[in-house]
Structures are given as structure tokens and as C-alpha cells.
Design a protein around this motif. Structure first.
Motif, PDB file in Angstrom:
ATOM      1  N   ALA A  50       0.846  -1.195   0.000  1.00 60.99           N
ATOM      2  CA  ALA A  50       0.000   0.000   0.000  1.00 60.99           C
ATOM      3  C   ALA A  50       0.880   1.243   0.000  1.00 60.99           C
ATOM      4  O   ALA A  50       1.995   1.231   0.531  1.00 60.99           O
ATOM      5  CB  ALA A  50      -0.930   0.010   1.212  1.00 60.99           C
ATOM      6  N   GLN A  51       0.372   2.310  -0.579  1.00 57.54           N
ATOM      7  CA  GLN A  51       1.086   3.577  -0.612  1.00 57.54           C
ATOM      8  C   GLN A  51       0.756   4.342   0.667  1.00 57.54           C
ATOM      9  O   GLN A  51      -0.383   4.757   0.889  1.00 57.54           O
ATOM     10  CB  GLN A  51       0.643   4.377  -1.841  1.00 57.54           C
ATOM     11  CG  GLN A  51       1.579   5.496  -2.208  1.00 57.54           C
ATOM     12  CD  GLN A  51       1.302   6.021  -3.605  1.00 57.54           C
ATOM     13  OE1 GLN A  51       0.909   5.262  -4.481  1.00 57.54           O
ATOM     14  NE2 GLN A  51       1.510   7.311  -3.798  1.00 57.54           N
ATOM     15  N   ILE A  52       1.749   4.480   1.537  1.00 57.80           N
ATOM     16  CA  ILE A  52       1.561   5.134   2.830  1.00 57.80           C
ATOM     17  C   ILE A  52       2.729   6.085   3.053  1.00 57.80           C
ATOM     18  O   ILE A  52       3.885   5.657   3.079  1.00 57.80           O
ATOM     19  CB  ILE A  52       1.508   4.112   3.990  1.00 57.80           C
ATOM     20  CG1 ILE A  52       0.532   2.979   3.704  1.00 57.80           C
ATOM     21  CG2 ILE A  52       1.147   4.808   5.300  1.00 57.80           C
ATOM     22  CD1 ILE A  52       0.604   1.838   4.715  1.00 57.80           C
ATOM     23  N   ASP A  53       2.442   7.343   3.204  1.00 56.47           N
ATOM     24  CA  ASP A  53       3.499   8.322   3.472  1.00 56.47           C
ATOM     25  C   ASP A  53       3.770   8.343   4.975  1.00 56.47           C
ATOM     26  O   ASP A  53       3.007   8.892   5.757  1.00 56.47           O
ATOM     27  CB  ASP A  53       3.058   9.700   2.983  1.00 56.47           C
ATOM     28  CG  ASP A  53       4.184  10.745   3.103  1.00 56.47           C
ATOM     29  OD1 ASP A  53       5.217  10.424   3.731  1.00 56.47           O
ATOM     30  OD2 ASP A  53       4.023  11.854   2.573  1.00 56.47           O
ATOM     31  N   ARG A  54       4.887   7.730   5.368  1.00 57.57           N
ATOM     32  CA  ARG A  54       5.292   7.726   6.768  1.00 57.57           C
ATOM     33  C   ARG A  54       6.554   8.566   6.950  1.00 57.57           C
ATOM     34  O   ARG A  54       7.423   8.246   7.749  1.00 57.57           O
ATOM     35  CB  ARG A  54       5.516   6.291   7.265  1.00 57.57           C
ATOM     36  CG  ARG A  54       4.327   5.370   7.051  1.00 57.57           C
ATOM     37  CD  ARG A  54       4.579   3.993   7.636  1.00 57.57           C
ATOM     38  NE  ARG A  54       4.339   3.952   9.063  1.00 57.57           N
ATOM     39  CZ  ARG A  54       4.856   3.010   9.873  1.00 57.57           C
ATOM     40  NH1 ARG A  54       5.674   2.075   9.379  1.00 57.57           N
ATOM     41  NH2 ARG A  54       4.590   3.020  11.158  1.00 57.57           N
ATOM     42  N   GLY A  55       6.624   9.636   6.180  1.00 57.29           N
ATOM     43  CA  GLY A  55       7.779  10.529   6.231  1.00 57.29           C
ATOM     44  C   GLY A  55       8.663  10.445   5.020  1.00 57.29           C
ATOM     45  O   GLY A  55       9.586  11.245   4.857  1.00 57.29           O
TER      46      GLY A  55
ATOM     47  N   ALA B  62      14.217  11.588   8.218  1.00 55.66           N
ATOM     48  CA  ALA B  62      13.462  10.718   7.326  1.00 55.66           C
ATOM     49  C   ALA B  62      13.973  10.832   5.897  1.00 55.66           C
ATOM     50  O   ALA B  62      14.096  11.938   5.358  1.00 55.66           O
ATOM     51  CB  ALA B  62      11.977  11.080   7.381  1.00 55.66           C
ATOM     52  N   PRO B  63      14.294   9.693   5.244  1.00 57.88           N
ATOM     53  CA  PRO B  63      14.664   9.751   3.831  1.00 57.88           C
ATOM     54  C   PRO B  63      13.428   9.948   2.958  1.00 57.88           C
ATOM     55  O   PRO B  63      12.305   9.646   3.373  1.00 57.88           O
ATOM     56  CB  PRO B  63      15.295   8.382   3.583  1.00 57.88           C
ATOM     57  CG  PRO B  63      14.615   7.477   4.575  1.00 57.88           C
ATOM     58  CD  PRO B  63      14.333   8.324   5.779  1.00 57.88           C
ATOM     59  N   ARG B  64      13.627  10.459   1.773  1.00 50.16           N
ATOM     60  CA  ARG B  64      12.560  10.619   0.783  1.00 50.16           C
ATOM     61  C   ARG B  64      12.837   9.651  -0.372  1.00 50.16           C
ATOM     62  O   ARG B  64      13.984   9.277  -0.626  1.00 50.16           O
ATOM     63  CB  ARG B  64      12.527  12.048   0.249  1.00 50.16           C
ATOM     64  CG  ARG B  64      12.364  13.115   1.299  1.00 50.16           C
ATOM     65  CD  ARG B  64      10.942  13.231   1.796  1.00 50.16           C
ATOM     66  NE  ARG B  64      10.064  13.831   0.795  1.00 50.16           N
ATOM     67  CZ  ARG B  64       8.769  14.065   0.990  1.00 50.16           C
ATOM     68  NH1 ARG B  64       8.208  13.716   2.138  1.00 50.16           N
ATOM     69  NH2 ARG B  64       8.028  14.611   0.054  1.00 50.16           N
ATOM     70  N   PHE B  65      11.760   9.244  -1.051  1.00 51.24           N
ATOM     71  CA  PHE B  65      11.912   8.242  -2.096  1.00 51.24           C
ATOM     72  C   PHE B  65      11.243   8.695  -3.390  1.00 51.24           C
ATOM     73  O   PHE B  65      10.125   9.206  -3.386  1.00 51.24           O
ATOM     74  CB  PHE B  65      11.303   6.910  -1.663  1.00 51.24           C
ATOM     75  CG  PHE B  65      12.070   6.225  -0.575  1.00 51.24           C
ATOM     76  CD1 PHE B  65      13.145   5.407  -0.878  1.00 51.24           C
ATOM     77  CD2 PHE B  65      11.741   6.425   0.749  1.00 51.24           C
ATOM     78  CE1 PHE B  65      13.875   4.801   0.119  1.00 51.24           C
ATOM     79  CE2 PHE B  65      12.464   5.825   1.760  1.00 51.24           C
ATOM     80  CZ  PHE B  65      13.536   5.002   1.447  1.00 51.24           C
TER      81      PHE B  65
END
Length: 594
Positions: A133-138, A208-211
Motif C-alpha cells: 500500500a502507498q503510505i506516506d510515513r515521512g 526521514a529519507p525521501r523516495f
């Protein structure tokens, strides 16, 4: 219409031009950086190969969550674990949906939920299928997470991901324990389940890393093994040039079947052999940089028992004491440790000798001429074996692999054959409790001393003076001792051994021994016990086994386990012996996610 001489001249000139730009002009350096074109482009010229790949499990490594790609019903089913309920439904638009919430005092799911998400992708279709699932956790809007439940294909039931790995039970009501395997796809699963993955990790705000993750193609497609095909496609777009090529390959693409065993096996080892990269940050940003047809060791090294990170040995528990891998995804290491492979540069055994990526066997993809004993007798012809292919008259049910690549590997809730080819030496493990051996994994009612003493009767050299057996060898067989006192991996493999049809032990006795594992601290061990009893039960006993849920809370699970022990009996140990063996279990606590 051209005359014969002119036609020959045109063909000769074009052929010379083609020959002058073959493999010597298209090496790895020229292929590096070529565009990924996708499997549909490959199908135009290679329809038969595309068809065999499309029927394999490599294709379904990762898929969009739509249509037939989704194996689970998503029709309102639920699975309870650790005081949480996961409920699987579909949205009004038909998208698969997962909601996870704590179980309230009335036995229902409470608010607010831990998760309430649509499924966007699936991973796997062979053993079990996982959902993403697409979940933005940072990590940004492109962050994707593996959900904590999966669909087990063979038993057609949902399982919590906690129970799919070897780890102790978490505490009831502990949300962190329940979500332990809510794993981020972007810097984990993506690397081995897709073609040309680029995690796209960058530093975000704070810690937090970004992707910005991308893949050349979802799943393990053509270019995962052959390399990016953009240059190859451009080179052969002209049908006249294809005709002149006459089916002969060139350096604009990698052909694993034409590589040395070392390099061809490296193509497989990229995913079937967990590795360490010299520059992890670069891998998480741009991918691993491996180009099929080149040396895998140039970009990463395989993890072995003594591998270290920052001077710390982190991987020893993934191997048996003799360095044999005991987990799946280490098949490459097993091959490298095998004398049949040697160093693999000029000769020796490679993955392609036994497996065919374009054969007619999607399950395990074994070559038709390498099934059963033929995997070994293709090189070790019977005339070269003084005892023949059935050493000492083992019978038709015992294949070469049963002794030389025994099922001492765990993965995907299965016991699997290892890929380290070796000669059984039960005498080396007498008095030890830390590794299974090939002989007693089949002769499940026997000890290692018995197996070692049997070697001369089978025509093998006498093993010499044997070590003194441990006192508990008189208590039960090696498999019984592993089941009651081994580490978690030994316990699941003991159960797996007892469930195999070729084991020369009465079914009723095997059922009784397995009941000792129904209260195990590890959910994966309980799962093995439940599935083995399901397989070995008589038809009139099926309802009794079905009443036991290996993932349920103890208050529901223990009465059902007691009922099964009442019907089937227990192992051979006295209460005092069982206490000693259960204490031995606690010496090794494993936390292994594959």
C-alpha cells in the motif's frame, strides 16, 4: 530483381559489416547505460521465450493490484493475531483494501484503525502473496509499504506476516510488535523483485529519507537476466540485419546460457544470494549497478557466516555451524561452497545446468533432463559410481538430492533442499545438537550413531572410531530431539521431515511426535505443526485439526492443542526429559526475516 551475383555481393558486404560490429564492438561498457525497453518489446522477436517467461513465477514477483494478479478473495475475510484484526475487503471501485484495528472487549474491531489502506501492488504468487500500500510515513508520496498480512496459496488462508518469519510471539496488544513486518518496499523488496530497480532514496527533512522509486519493469522480466535491451533493439530493428545475423548472438545483450558458470550463476546470485555492497548509499539511490554478463563480485560480495558489517558479525545465525546456508535466498552461496562448482570460471556446475528459465516447468524451473537423479547422473554417470545411483539399495524413493542436498533450508514457510552439494557424514555430528544431517532427516526414528554405523553396510568406508554419543541420544531419535530441544529452525525442519511421505516411520507415531510443537513460542513452528497434522490426519480427524488455529491467542489455541494431544498422543520423552529439552530451546533465540 537482383541477379545471383549482385544479391550475393549485397549480402556479403552487409554480412561483413555485421561481422565487423559483433561481440568485440559490443562489450559490457557499450551496453552499460542502454535503455530498458520492457518485455513487450522482446516478445516481437522472441515470442516463444516470452511465453515461457510469462508462465513462470518470475513474472509475478511484483504486479499491479488488479484483476487476476490478486490471488486472495478480499471478500470480507479477517485474521486475528496479537489482539488485532485485519479485515480484507474491496472498495466500491473493486480495489483490494486492508483495515487493521485492535479487537475490542466485544470481539470486534475498534476505532481508530492502525491501517486503513488500498492495495496498490502484489508481490509473489507461488508460496504466498504479499500486498503493498502507498503510505506516506515521512518518505513522501512515493513511499510504499508491505502490509502485515499475506495470502498463503497452498492452504488458501490468510496469515500474519509475523508468523511467516522465525521470531518469537509478540505481546498481545503491542502495536509495534504487530506491525514489525510493515516493511518499506522502496529500499527493501524493490531490489530483488523487479527489473532495473532504482530506490531513489534522498535525504528528506530531519532524519526521514525521501523516495522517488522507479523500476525498469515490475517483476523479474527479460532484462533482469539479459541486461537493458535498448542497444540490442536498436541494432536489430532492421529485419534485413536480423536475417543476416542468422540467430547468432552478439554483445549488445547478455545471454546467460553462453556465459561461464561463474558469470551465468552471478545473474541468478544477484537475487538468490543475499549480498553486501561496498557503497550501500549508492545502491539505495541508484540501484546495485550490476550488469548481467559481468562479474557480480565487482559490485557486491555474497554474505557468508563470517561476513561482518562495521566489524560486527551479523549473519552467523543464517548459516549452520559448518557454514551451509540454512535460509532461502542463499542458494548462490550454497553453489559457491559446492565442489561441483569449483571456481566456476572455466568449468564446473552453474545454475543453468539444472534450471531453465525458458523451460516447461514453472515450478522450480528444473530442466526436464535434470529431474530426479538426472541432476547428478548427467555428470556422475552410473559407471563412475561403484555403488550405482541408489547407494546401498536405498530404493526408488530416494533420489541423489535427498542425501547430497538435503532439506535443511527454511524459507517461505517451507523446508527446502539446500544448494550446497556435499557428502553426508553423520559421524561428524554425533554428540552435537546444532545442525541436522541428511541421514536422520529421512530416518526420523534413528540416531546419528546408528546412521554412522550403517555406512559400511551400505558399501561406504567405515567412518573410523566414533565419538561418544550424548546421553540424550538414548531418549529419542535425532529428529525427536530437534523437535523438542532444537533451535526454532531445527524445530520447523524436524516437523517438515516428519510430514514427508517417504519417511520410514508409522504415520500415527509421527502425528504423536508433532503434537509437542503445538504450543511453541514461535508462530512459524506452530504453523508447521498444524499443516503437518492437517496432511497426516485421517479423514475422521480433519475437524479436530481444523479447530486448532496456529495464530490464535493462547486461550483459544491451548484447548484445541490439548484435544489433539488427547487424540494423537505425544512424543517419547518423560516430563523430566522434556524439561531439559525445552530449556535447550531457549539457548538460541532467533529473529530471522528472510
Amino acid at each position: 530483381m537482383f541477379g545471383p551475383a549482385l544479391a550475393w555481393s549485397i549480402a556479403a558486404v552487409a554480412g561483413l559489416a555485421y561481422a565487423g560490429a559483433r561481440a568485440d564492438a559490443w562489450g559490457p561498457l557499450e551496453r552499460r547505460g542502454a535503455a530498458v525497453v520492457g518485455s513487450d518489446a522482446c516478445r516481437v522477436c522472441h515470442p516463444a521465450q516470452h511465453d515461457t517467461w510469462a508462465r513462470s513465477y518470475h513474472r509475478t514477483m511484483t504486479q499491479r493490484a488488479e484483476g487476476a494478479a490478486v490471488l486472495a478473495p478480499f471478500a470480507g475475510e479477517h485474521v486475528d493475531h496479537l489482539g488485532f484484526r485485519a479485515t480484507m475487503t474491496r472498495t466500491a471501485e473493486g480495489r483490494p483494501h486492508v483495515r487493521v484495528a485492535a479487537i475490542d472487549d466485544e470481539g470486534g474491531a475498534s476505532d481508530p484503525p492502525l491501517l486503513d489502506v488500498d492495495v496498490v501492488m502484489t508481490v509473489g504468487s507461488h508460496r504466498y502473496q504479499q500486498y503493498l500500500a502507498q503510505i506516506d510515513r515521512g518518505g513522501g508520496p512515493g513511499e510504499v509499504w508491505r502490509l502485515p498480512v499475506a495470502w498463503h496459496v497452498a492452504t488458501a488462508r490468510w496469515i500474519p506476516m509475523n508468523a511467516a518469519f522465525l521470531e518469537p510471539e509478540g505481546a498481545r496488544g503491542d502495536a509495534d510488535a504487530y506491525l514489525r513486518h510493515l516493511s518499506r518496499w522502496n529500499d527493501n523488496c524493490v531490489l530483488c523483485h523487479n527489473t532495473e530497480p532504482r530506490p531513489g532514496m534522498a535525504q528528506g527533512t530531519g532524519d526521514a529519507p525521501r523516495f522517488d522509486t522507479s523500476v525498469g519493469e515490475l517483476g523479474i522480466a527479460c532484462e533482469a537476466c539479459h541486461g537493458p535491451a535498448g542497444a540490442h533493439l536498436q541494432r536489430h530493428a532492421d529485419p534485413f540485419r536480423r536475417l543476416l545475423a542468422g540467430g547468432v548472438g552478439d554483445g549488445s545483450i547478455a545471454h546467460p546460457g553462453r556465459l561461464s558458470p561463474r558469470d551465468e550463476s552471478g545473474v541468478c546470485g544477484r537475487c538468490h544470494g543475499n549480498r553486501i555492497s561496498a557503497d550501500v548509499a549508492a545502491v539505495l539511490r541508484d540501484g546495485d549497478g550490476f550488469l548481467p554478463g559481468t562479474d557480480l563480485a565487482s559490485v557486491s560480495r555474497p554474505i557468508f557466516r563470517d561476513a561482518t558489517v562495521g566489524g560486527e558479525a551479523l549473519f552467523a545465525e543464517r548459516f549452520w555451524p559448518d557454514s551451509t546456508p540454512r535460509l532461502s535466498a542463499y542458494e548462490y552461496q550454497g553453489l559457491l561452497l559446492s565442489p561441483c562448482h569449483q571456481d566456476g570460471r572455466a568449468g564446473g556446475l552453474g545454475c543453468d545446468d539444472c534450471h531453465a528459465m525458458h523451460g516447461d516447468q514453472p515450478d522450480m524451473q528444473v530442466r526436464p533432463d535434470r529431474l530426479g537423479d538426472r541432476a547428478c547422473t548427467s555428470c556422475h554417470v552410473p559407471e563412475d559410481l561403484s555403488l550405482g545411483t541408489r547407494h546401498g539399495g536405498h530404493g526408488e524413493k530416494v533420489m541423489c538430492q535427498g542425501c547430497h542436498t538435503p532439506r535443511i533450508t527454511y524459507g517461505l514457510l517451507e523446508g527446502m533442499i539446500g544448494h550446497r552439494i556435499a557428502v553426508p557424514r553423520p559421524q561428524a555430528w554425533i554428540g552435537r545438537h546444532d545442525q541436522p544431517d541428511a541421514c536422520t532427516q529421512c530416518h526420523a526414528d534413528r540416531s546419528r550413531t546408528w546412521a554412522a554405523e550403517a555406512l559400511p553396510r551400505l558399501g561406504f568406508p567405515a567412518p573410523g572410531p566414533l565419538p561418544a554419543p550424548a546421553p540424550d541420544e538414548a531418549w529419542g531419535s535425532r529428529v525427536q530431539l530437534d523437535l523438542a530441544g532444537g533451535d526454532p529452525l531445527q524445530r520447523v525442519l524436524a516437523i517438515h521431515a516428519l510430514a514427508r511421505p517417504e519417511v520410514p516411520v508409522d504415520v500415527a507415531a509421527r502425528r504423536a511426535w508433532i503434537t509437542d510443537a503445538l504450543d511453541d513460542e514461535y508462530p512459524a513452528v506452530r504453523w508447521f505443526a498444524w499443516r503437518a497434522l492437517r496432511q497426516l490426519a485421517e479423514p475422521e480427524q480433519a475437524a479436530l485439526v481444523a479447530a486448532y488455529d496456529p495464530h490464535a491467542d493462547a486461550e483459544q489455541r491451548v484447548p484445541a492443542a490439548d484435544a489433539l494431544r488427547g487424540a494423537f498422543g505425544r512424543g517419547p520423552f518423560t516430563p523430566a526429559q522434556r524439561e531439559v529439552l525445552e530449556a535447550r530451546q531457549e539457548r538460541t533465540v532467533l529473529w530471522i526475516g528472510e
